[in-house]
Design an enzyme around this catalytic site. Structure first.
Site, short mmCIF file in Angstrom:
data_model
loop_
_atom_site.label_atom_id
_atom_site.label_comp_id
_atom_site.label_asym_id
_atom_site.label_seq_id
_atom_site.Cartn_x
_atom_site.Cartn_y
_atom_site.Cartn_z
N HIS A 142 0.84 -1.21 0.00
CA HIS A 142 0.00 0.00 0.00
C HIS A 142 0.87 1.26 0.00
CE1 HIS A 142 -3.19 2.84 0.93
NE2 HIS A 142 -2.52 3.23 2.00
N ARG A 151 3.68 10.74 -5.10
CA ARG A 151 4.98 11.42 -5.07
C ARG A 151 5.88 11.02 -6.22
NH1 ARG A 151 5.06 9.63 0.04
NH2 ARG A 151 6.79 8.33 -0.61
N ASP A 242 -11.39 2.55 7.29
CA ASP A 242 -10.91 3.91 7.49
C ASP A 242 -11.28 4.75 6.28
OD1 ASP A 242 -9.61 6.05 8.60
OD2 ASP A 242 -7.64 5.45 7.90
N SER A 266 -14.74 6.50 10.79
CA SER A 266 -14.11 5.19 10.58
C SER A 266 -15.06 4.19 11.19
CB SER A 266 -12.75 5.11 11.27
OG SER A 266 -11.88 6.12 10.77
CA CA Z 1 -5.70 4.43 7.20
#
Ligand code: CA
Length: 424
Positions: A142, A151, A242, A266
């Site tokens: 991830h 990035r 989340d 969440s």
């Molecule tokens: Ca998270």
């Protein structure tokens, strides 16, 4: 071995073949029946078991539970605070009571009348009062995917990533139980074609497939928990969705990390499955290279083989699976996370929650967020009803499921489900 884990045990309560809740699971949660007070409960098959009634009938006598009202509480915190010697003994005793060979309990009409309720008839409430909440970022796949997209593909992992479990302190007030709908959040974003930020509902609404552990023991300020001690401090696990607003995240996260893009909701599964129930499913985690500093080193198998899935269910149509992953892919395990969290002397409390970070596996079908599954929306998912999704739309329901399985037993969480409503 915990008595409750005996794979040969069968219950006199019926359990369907593919149930996440055989007698070997015995999770803990808080249920409410009608407008009655919330009560501590467990579950076997599709039957919720009222532990307050079980206690009143004397079945927990001799277990050294001095707080007689501990099962009649709105949260599990006081029960968890009894400590593992007591809570594991309660779990073992429940296994004995509901074992098919227990003729006394099987024929106890008061027990059946007062303590057993079909799961469809109850409301499951938030299981713990969450004091502090940490969200880690512990899946290498991830972190690499996000680093590549946000990035630089050449330096997707930042220099610290393989040396410490990166995390941030999140917001505990907005952690809610499965079934709670969440409104699309509003906030600042900065569109690529603009040099000024704009305000409005997020356009890139996402989930993150995570697990979270709940601590069951507190420490004093200045104390640390080693990787060898960590499991004694981990009461159990929940599924953790989340929810994330990617466009808000991208604009706000530098330099201090996620803020409002993560704190609007969440969602967790209602049953806390004990760490002990997952004992048969321990596995080795990924090899860690370079070698980590001594306080992060550990012995034995500290990862767990837990299958995880995410489904999207648009309104009025069937659910569609968009991801299947596994908790075992996590680069940093829970013992390392807790050792890192406390190494500076930060104190922890019963009921604190520690989320894993999005759990992505190595292949595209195993990615744990829409950001990765659709690669920033460039590769939409086609749902079974023909619709496409780049991110989550209003009125979509997100469902996560998780379970471990071997030739003998299946231990799981049931599901965590949340419907996304239009912005307020
Ligand atoms: Ca998270």
């Amino acid at each position: 071995m915990d008595q409750a884990n005996d794979p040969n045990r069968k219950s006199w309560i019926s359990v369907k073949e593919d149930s996440d809740f055989p007698i070997q699971n015995i999770p803990f949660g808080i249920y409410q029946y009608g407008s009655n007070e919330p009560v501590v409960a467990t579950r076997i098959g599709d039957t919720v078991i009222d532990l307050s009634s079980v206690a009143i009938l004397g079945y927990f006598d001799g277990l050294n539970i001095t707080d007689r009202g501990v099962f009649r509480r709105s949260y599990l915190n006081d029960f968890i605070s009894l400590g593992k010697p007591v809570t594991n003994a309660v779990r073992d005793r429940i296994a004995e009571i509901f074992d098919e060979t227990n003729e006394e309990a099987k024929n106890d009409e008061r027990l059946k009348e007062k303590a057993l309720i079909p799961v469809k008839d109850v409301n499951m409430l938030m299981p713990v009062k969450v004091g502090d909440y940490t969200d880690f970022y512990s899946s290498k796949e991830h972190a690499t995917n996000v680093g590549t997209m946000f990035r630089d593909p050449e330096n997707a992992l930042l220099p610290n990533w393989k040396h410490l479990p990166v995390g941030y302190h999140g917001r505990s007030s907005s952690i809610v139980v499965s079934g709670t709908p969440i409104h699309r959040p509003k906030g600042q974003t900065k569109p690529a074609d603009s040099d000024q930020p704009v305000f409005g509902p997020t356009k890139l609404f996402d989930f993150e497939l995570e697990m979270a552990f709940v601590t069951g023991k507190s420490t004093k300020l200045g104390e640390s928990v080693s990787t060898a001690q960590a499991e004694d401090y981990i009461f159990g696990l929940v599924l953790f969705n989340d929810l994330s607003a990617r466009d808000m995240q991208k604009w706000e996260y530098v330099p201090l990390g996620p803020f409002l893009a993560k704190s609007f909701g969440s969602v967790i599964s209602p049953w806390v499955v004990t760490l002990e129930a997952f004992e048969p499913f321990r596995v080795d985690g990924p090899k860690q290279e370079p070698e980590v500093l001594p306080y992060l080193q550990f012995e034995g198998k500290k990862s767990y083989n837990i299958n995880l899935e995410v489904y999207i269910k648009p309104e009025d149509t069937d659910e569609h699976r968009v991801c299947h992953s596994n908790f075992k892919y996590m680069y940093w395990n829970m013992a390392q996370q807790l050792a890192h969290q406390t190494v500076n002397g930060c104190n922890i409390n019963v009921g604190d929650m520690y989320a894993s970070g999005t759990i992505s596996g190595p292949e595209p079908g195993t990615y744990g967020s829409m950001l990765e599954i659709t690669w920033k929306g460039t590769n939409p998912v086609k749902l079974s009803n023909g619709e496409e999704r780049k991110f989550i739309l209003d009125n979509d329901t997100i469902i996560m499921r998780g379970h471990s399985k071997n030739e003998n037993i299946r231990i799981g969480f049931g599901e965590v489900s949340t419907k996304i409503l239009p912005a307020n």
